[in-house]
Motif scaffolding. Structure first.
Motif, mmCIF file in Angstrom:
data_model
loop_
_atom_site.group_PDB
_atom_site.id
_atom_site.type_symbol
_atom_site.label_atom_id
_atom_site.label_comp_id
_atom_site.label_asym_id
_atom_site.label_seq_id
_atom_site.Cartn_x
_atom_site.Cartn_y
_atom_site.Cartn_z
ATOM 1 N N GLY A 157 -6.030 -2.490 3.015
ATOM 2 C CA GLY A 157 -6.268 -2.743 1.610
ATOM 3 C C GLY A 157 -6.314 -4.233 1.317
ATOM 4 O O GLY A 157 -5.535 -5.008 1.876
ATOM 5 N N LEU A 179 0.827 -1.210 0.000
ATOM 6 C CA LEU A 179 0.000 0.000 0.000
ATOM 7 C C LEU A 179 0.863 1.261 0.000
ATOM 8 O O LEU A 179 1.882 1.343 0.697
ATOM 9 C CB LEU A 179 -0.920 0.028 1.230
ATOM 10 C CG LEU A 179 -1.897 -1.143 1.365
ATOM 11 C CD1 LEU A 179 -2.771 -0.947 2.599
ATOM 12 C CD2 LEU A 179 -2.762 -1.281 0.120
ATOM 13 N N SER A 201 -9.436 -2.982 -2.863
ATOM 14 C CA SER A 201 -10.463 -2.348 -2.051
ATOM 15 C C SER A 201 -9.846 -1.931 -0.728
ATOM 16 O O SER A 201 -8.804 -2.458 -0.307
ATOM 17 C CB SER A 201 -11.644 -3.299 -1.816
ATOM 18 O OG SER A 201 -11.209 -4.454 -1.097
ATOM 19 N N TYR A 202 -10.533 -0.959 -0.085
ATOM 20 C CA TYR A 202 -9.937 -0.352 1.105
ATOM 21 C C TYR A 202 -11.016 -0.082 2.138
ATOM 22 O O TYR A 202 -12.171 0.174 1.801
ATOM 23 C CB TYR A 202 -9.229 0.954 0.758
ATOM 24 C CG TYR A 202 -8.293 0.842 -0.414
ATOM 25 C CD1 TYR A 202 -6.984 0.433 -0.221
ATOM 26 C CD2 TYR A 202 -8.728 1.126 -1.714
ATOM 27 C CE1 TYR A 202 -6.106 0.325 -1.303
ATOM 28 C CE2 TYR A 202 -7.873 1.003 -2.786
ATOM 29 C CZ TYR A 202 -6.563 0.606 -2.586
ATOM 30 O OH TYR A 202 -5.712 0.467 -3.637
ATOM 31 N N ASP A 255 -6.290 -7.129 -1.861
ATOM 32 C CA ASP A 255 -6.051 -7.254 -3.291
ATOM 33 C C ASP A 255 -6.956 -8.325 -3.892
ATOM 34 O O ASP A 255 -7.858 -8.862 -3.232
ATOM 35 C CB ASP A 255 -4.579 -7.545 -3.563
ATOM 36 C CG ASP A 255 -4.099 -8.869 -2.975
ATOM 37 O OD1 ASP A 255 -4.959 -9.693 -2.558
ATOM 38 O OD2 ASP A 255 -2.878 -9.091 -2.932
ATOM 39 N N ALA A 307 -3.971 -1.678 -3.793
ATOM 40 C CA ALA A 307 -4.837 -2.832 -3.557
ATOM 41 C C ALA A 307 -6.099 -2.659 -4.392
ATOM 42 O O ALA A 307 -6.211 -1.746 -5.219
ATOM 43 C CB ALA A 307 -5.175 -2.945 -2.076
ATOM 44 N N THR A 328 0.394 5.405 0.594
ATOM 45 C CA THR A 328 -0.552 6.413 1.090
ATOM 46 C C THR A 328 -0.005 7.821 0.909
ATOM 47 O O THR A 328 1.206 8.031 0.822
ATOM 48 C CB THR A 328 -0.874 6.200 2.579
ATOM 49 O OG1 THR A 328 0.346 6.300 3.336
ATOM 50 C CG2 THR A 328 -1.502 4.832 2.814
ATOM 51 N N THR A 371 -10.760 5.812 -2.023
ATOM 52 C CA THR A 371 -9.299 5.860 -2.166
ATOM 53 C C THR A 371 -8.755 7.225 -1.758
ATOM 54 O O THR A 371 -7.552 7.363 -1.563
ATOM 55 C CB THR A 371 -8.885 5.574 -3.612
ATOM 56 O OG1 THR A 371 -9.491 6.537 -4.477
ATOM 57 C CG2 THR A 371 -9.277 4.168 -4.032
ATOM 58 N N VAL A 410 -4.803 6.464 -0.859
ATOM 59 C CA VAL A 410 -4.188 5.146 -0.806
ATOM 60 C C VAL A 410 -4.259 4.510 -2.194
ATOM 61 O O VAL A 410 -5.189 4.751 -2.972
ATOM 62 C CB VAL A 410 -4.886 4.246 0.242
ATOM 63 C CG1 VAL A 410 -6.338 3.989 -0.129
ATOM 64 C CG2 VAL A 410 -4.120 2.944 0.434
ATOM 65 N N SER A 411 -3.268 3.678 -2.494
ATOM 66 C CA SER A 411 -3.260 2.885 -3.723
ATOM 67 C C SER A 411 -2.497 1.598 -3.442
ATOM 68 O O SER A 411 -1.837 1.468 -2.401
ATOM 69 C CB SER A 411 -2.607 3.664 -4.871
ATOM 70 O OG SER A 411 -1.256 3.984 -4.548
ATOM 71 N N THR A 458 -4.407 -8.958 2.405
ATOM 72 C CA THR A 458 -4.595 -7.624 2.975
ATOM 73 C C THR A 458 -3.285 -7.045 3.484
ATOM 74 O O THR A 458 -2.324 -7.780 3.778
ATOM 75 C CB THR A 458 -5.598 -7.639 4.137
ATOM 76 O OG1 THR A 458 -5.099 -8.480 5.173
ATOM 77 C CG2 THR A 458 -6.954 -8.149 3.667
#
Length: 332
Positions: A91, A38, A61-62, A93, A59, A40, A75, A56-57, A98
């Motif tokens: 997060g 992840l 879902s968060y 994937d 993954a 951030t 996000t 955040v990026s 997670t």
């Protein structure tokens, strides 16, 4: 027949089965997927002036936790915390693996901007000063800098916006108080020359006074002065100061000095018991003759007399300005 494997990386296992003296083998693979990585982003805001965001990026879902974004699945959620807040994000994937990371919204407090006030006399400039920040912008002008100098006609408030090193801003108000306008008055006077009269000059409208020139008057200060100038008229300047603020106003007074009348009188010579003498005065408006016992009267510009001895007379003349002068005459 059931085993549990927890490899740290993908692992191929060989399974050998035995039945009597017979054996058979096969393989099984446990694939180990790495958790998502992840990334951030954080932000910095000024208290109450901006909205902060975290991102955040990495993954699929968060889920966020903390502050006003608890439970958010965005996000890039936003929040308005009143103090620096750390947020946690989990997060997941495509492999349902997670990872957890944190992001922070840093809240900078506002500068404590101050502004002074001042009081001035009408028509004078006043300077007020701001403090508590790095740069300043005033609503008058606009003008930048910590100091503001203005000449308002009436009492006026000025707002200054101060910015600190974090670009956070705050405001303050400084006031230039303008004292009430005031004026003074003073009378003029007229007197006769040669010290025959004393003039009284009176100023009004202020708390204290200074007279100029100071020569020839009873005092250089005070609301009432007396003066007896010599032979010429004089203009006096009086400066009055107010009780509040020591503001000043100026007025002038003219002391007119009338010159004394020049009395001319005829003389006469007569023969004892044979003639009447006539004496005539000029140069004034009214006249008084002394002694008057042997004359036709004691007033008027012309008198007559019959004498047995030479006699001298004093004639006092008064002009239109009530200035007085005297002369003499003789009947021989």
């Amino acid at each position: 027949s059931l085993v549990v494997a927890s490899p740290t990386s993908t692992q191929v296992y060989t399974i050998i089965g035995t039945a009597g003296t017979c054996t058979v083998s096969t393989t099984a693979t446990v694939t180990v997927n790495n958790p998502p990585t992840l990334s951030t982003t954080s932000s910095t805001i000024c208290l109450g002036q901006q909205t902060g965001s975290v991102g955040v990026s990495g993954a699929s879902s968060y889920v966020w936790q903390g502050g006003g974004i608890n439970g958010s699945i965005s996000t890039n959620p936003t929040d308005n915390p009143t103090s620096t807040t750390v947020y946690s994000v989990t997060g997941t994937d495509v492999n349902t693996c997670t990872a957890t990371a944190t992001a922070t919204i840093t809240v900078n407090t506002l500068p404590n901007v101050t502004a002074t006030s001042t009081s001035v006399c009408p028509g004078s400039a006043g300077t007020i000063t701001a403090g508590g920040a790095s740069t300043y912008t005033w609503n008058a002008g606009p003008t930048t800098g910590a100091n503001l100098t203005q000449t308002p006609v009436t009492t006026t408030d000025f707002t200054v916006t101060g910015m600190d090193l974090n670009t956070c801003t705050n405001t303050a108000v400084g006031t230039i108080v303008v004292y009430n306008n005031f004026s003074i008055s003073v009378n003029s006077a007229a007197i006769c020359a040669a010290g025959q009269q004393t003039a009284t000059l009176t100023a009004n409208g202020a708390s204290s006074y200074v007279w100029s020139p100071a020569t020839g008057i009873s005092s250089s200060t005070g609301s009432v002065v007396t003066t007896t100038p010599a032979a010429t008229s004089q203009v006096y300047t009086v400066t009055g100061a107010s009780a509040v603020g020591s503001c000043t106003a100026i007025a002038t007074s003219t002391l007119t000095v009338y010159q004394l009348p020049i009395i001319s009188v005829t003389t006469a010579s007569i023969c004892i018991g044979q003639q009447t003498a006539t004496l005539t005065a000029s140069g004034a408006n009214t006249y008084t003759w002394t002694p008057s016992t042997t004359l036709s009267g004691n007033t008027g510009s012309t008198v007559t007399g019959t004498h047995t001895v030479t006699t001298g007379y004093t004639i006092t003349g008064t002009d239109a300005n009530n200035c007085v002068s005297a002369s003499t005459s003789t009947i021989t």
